[in-house]
Structures are given as C-alpha cells and as structure tokens.
Design a protein around this motif. Structure first.
Motif, PDB file in Angstrom:
ATOM      1  N   ASP A 144       0.848  -1.197   0.000  1.00 41.34           N
ATOM      2  CA  ASP A 144       0.000   0.000   0.000  1.00 41.34           C
ATOM      3  C   ASP A 144       0.883   1.246   0.000  1.00 41.34           C
ATOM      4  OD1 ASP A 144      -2.058   1.764   0.139  1.00 41.34           O
ATOM      5  OD2 ASP A 144      -2.529   1.388   2.240  1.00 41.34           O
ATOM      6  N   THR A 145       1.409   1.605  -1.164  1.00 43.88           N
ATOM      7  CA  THR A 145       2.328   2.744  -1.265  1.00 43.88           C
ATOM      8  C   THR A 145       1.595   4.075  -1.360  1.00 43.88           C
ATOM      9  OG1 THR A 145       2.442   2.441  -3.661  1.00 43.88           O
ATOM     10  CG2 THR A 145       4.147   1.369  -2.329  1.00 43.88           C
ATOM     11  N   ASN A 146       0.310   4.043  -1.658  1.00 42.56           N
ATOM     12  CA  ASN A 146      -0.484   5.276  -1.740  1.00 42.56           C
ATOM     13  C   ASN A 146      -1.194   5.532  -0.420  1.00 42.56           C
ATOM     14  OD1 ASN A 146       0.128   5.620  -4.525  1.00 42.56           O
ATOM     15  ND2 ASN A 146      -1.454   4.114  -5.032  1.00 42.56           N
ATOM     16  N   TYR A 150      -6.116   3.628   5.718  1.00 41.87           N
ATOM     17  CA  TYR A 150      -5.350   2.883   6.706  1.00 41.87           C
ATOM     18  C   TYR A 150      -4.074   3.613   7.126  1.00 41.87           C
ATOM     19  CZ  TYR A 150      -8.287  -1.007   5.223  1.00 41.87           C
ATOM     20  OH  TYR A 150      -9.355  -1.810   4.930  1.00 41.87           O
ATOM     21  N   THR A 151      -3.769   4.713   6.461  1.00 40.45           N
ATOM     22  CA  THR A 151      -2.531   5.423   6.731  1.00 40.45           C
ATOM     23  C   THR A 151      -2.799   6.624   7.624  1.00 40.45           C
ATOM     24  OG1 THR A 151      -1.682   4.756   4.578  1.00 40.45           O
ATOM     25  CG2 THR A 151      -0.534   6.538   5.679  1.00 40.45           C
ATOM     26  N   VAL A 152      -1.900   6.874   8.556  1.00 40.78           N
ATOM     27  CA  VAL A 152      -2.053   8.003   9.464  1.00 40.78           C
ATOM     28  C   VAL A 152      -2.157   9.292   8.654  1.00 40.78           C
ATOM     29  CG1 VAL A 152      -0.919   9.331  11.282  1.00 40.78           C
ATOM     30  CG2 VAL A 152      -0.837   6.844  11.320  1.00 40.78           C
ATOM     31  N   ASP A 153      -3.032  10.192   9.067  1.00 43.07           N
ATOM     32  CA  ASP A 153      -3.254  11.439   8.345  1.00 43.07           C
ATOM     33  C   ASP A 153      -1.954  12.204   8.135  1.00 43.07           C
ATOM     34  OD1 ASP A 153      -5.911  10.952   8.235  1.00 43.07           O
ATOM     35  OD2 ASP A 153      -6.455  12.274   9.896  1.00 43.07           O
ATOM     36  N   LEU A 162       7.303   8.434   6.338  1.00 44.70           N
ATOM     37  CA  LEU A 162       6.718   7.152   5.961  1.00 44.70           C
ATOM     38  C   LEU A 162       7.676   6.358   5.080  1.00 44.70           C
ATOM     39  CD1 LEU A 162       4.304   5.273   6.083  1.00 44.70           C
ATOM     40  CD2 LEU A 162       3.331   6.487   4.113  1.00 44.70           C
ATOM     41  N   GLU A 163       8.331   7.042   4.152  1.00 47.17           N
ATOM     42  CA  GLU A 163       9.293   6.375   3.280  1.00 47.17           C
ATOM     43  C   GLU A 163      10.484   5.851   4.078  1.00 47.17           C
ATOM     44  OE1 GLU A 163      10.908   4.639   0.115  1.00 47.17           O
ATOM     45  OE2 GLU A 163       8.928   5.569   0.221  1.00 47.17           O
TER      46      GLU A 163
END
Length: 201
Positions: A144-146, A150-153, A162-163
């Motif tokens: 899930d690279t985008n 599910y990703t923190v705001d 994140l990277e």
C-alpha cells in the motif's frame, strides 16, 4: 490573499487543532492513570474508546491514543508490547484494526519518539511474535504505497517519514517472506509424504 495561501493557513490550523486534541486526550489518560494504578486490559480499552468518542476523534486513533499514553521510548528494552499484549489484541481484533495499529506504530516511531524510527521493524516483529498482527497484514501494508484510510493522516506523519519507515522495515519484511516460503515448503513436503504413505498402503 492568494487562494493557495488561504488553503495553507486552513491546513495549518487543522494540523495544530488535531495535535492539540490528541495532546489533551493523552493528558486526560495521564490523570486517569493516577487514579487507576493497575488497570486491566478491558479497563484500558474502555478509557481509550471513551476518550476517542469524547474528543470526536476517528476510531482509527484508538491505537495512537493507547500507544501514546501507555508506552514510551523503552518499548523495546522494556518489552512493552508483550506487557500490554492483551490490550493490543483487543485493539487489533480484525484485519482493518491491525492496519490501524501499524499506523499507530508509524506515528509512535516517527512523531512521538523520533529516536525510535530505526527500531520500527523491531516493533513490527514484536507485534508479529505476539500474534497481534498477522503476516498478511504486513504484506498488505508493504504494497500500500499510496495514502489510504489505513494510513495516518498527513497531519500526523509526513511522506518522507513514511518512506524512511518503509526503508527500515525492508529486512523484516524480507525475513517474513522467507519464513512464509519455508512454511509452504514444509507443508508441501508433509503432503508429499502423506501421498507416498497412502500409495504404499
């Protein structure tokens, strides 16, 4: 004032408001902990859920509030994942909740305690070893690279952070894949042995 400047100011206010709300939630739990010195897993979960609702935060923030309030920079040396294993399992009882938990770990290592960012994969491994997060969830997170729900705001963690977290996690994910492949090979060997025994009979 240019439209881009107005949007930037709006976003900045949103970020500051979000951080202030989270900070207040963590402060409230700090006070609660002074009155509840030995809470069990259910009590911890209840206070986290209550504050998430009262502070009008997303349910995905439950894991962030829990980790921010009950864990610290000694999460690895203090074996805190194991110590709070039951709470983690309540918070992460589904695939979606496990994704949110990884998001919380991202925030914990990149924002709350930046010195832990290189130890992010160690925390992931603890979550795996304690059977809190399933291996398939880690693989989904890797792919899930985008930005998704599910990703923190963006207000909590930057793309650069994140990277960096993903970069540090590569050895753990590679190990997990190798372990999964070995398990598949063992299962195939067992199946072949069973087939051979049946033919002999």
């Amino acid at each position: 004032m240019r439209e881009s400047s107005i949007i930037y100011i709006y976003i900045l206010k949103y970020i500051l408001t979000y951080f202030n709300i989270l900070a207040e939630a963590l402060d409230r739990i700090k006070i609660w902990r002074e009155e509840h010195t030995s809470p069990n897993a259910e009590e911890i979960y209840d206070i986290v859920c209550t504050l998430t609702t009262v502070m009008a935060l997303k349910t995905s923030m439950r894991a962030v509030i829990f980790m921010g309030a009950f864990l610290n920079q000694d999460i690895i040396s203090g074996n805190q994942v194991s110590a709070y294993c039951e709470v983690f399992k309540i918070l992460a009882s589904s695939h979606v909740q496990q994704r949110f938990l990884i998001c919380a770990a991202e925030w914990f290592c990149a924002v709350k305690y930046p010195s832990l960012i290189r130890y992010f994969p160690a925390i992931l491994k603890h979550l795996y070893d304690e059977e809190i997060v399933e291996e398939s969830v880690f693989f989904d997170w890797e792919l899930d690279t985008n930005r998704t729900t599910y990703t923190v705001d963006f207000s909590m963690i930057t793309d650069e952070q994140l990277e960096e977290l993903r970069l540090y996690s590569r050895p753990f994910l590679a190990w997990l894949k190798e372990s999964d492949d070995d398990d598949d090979d063992d299962e195939e060997d067992d199946d072949d042995q069973e087939d051979s025994e049946q033919e002999d009979d």
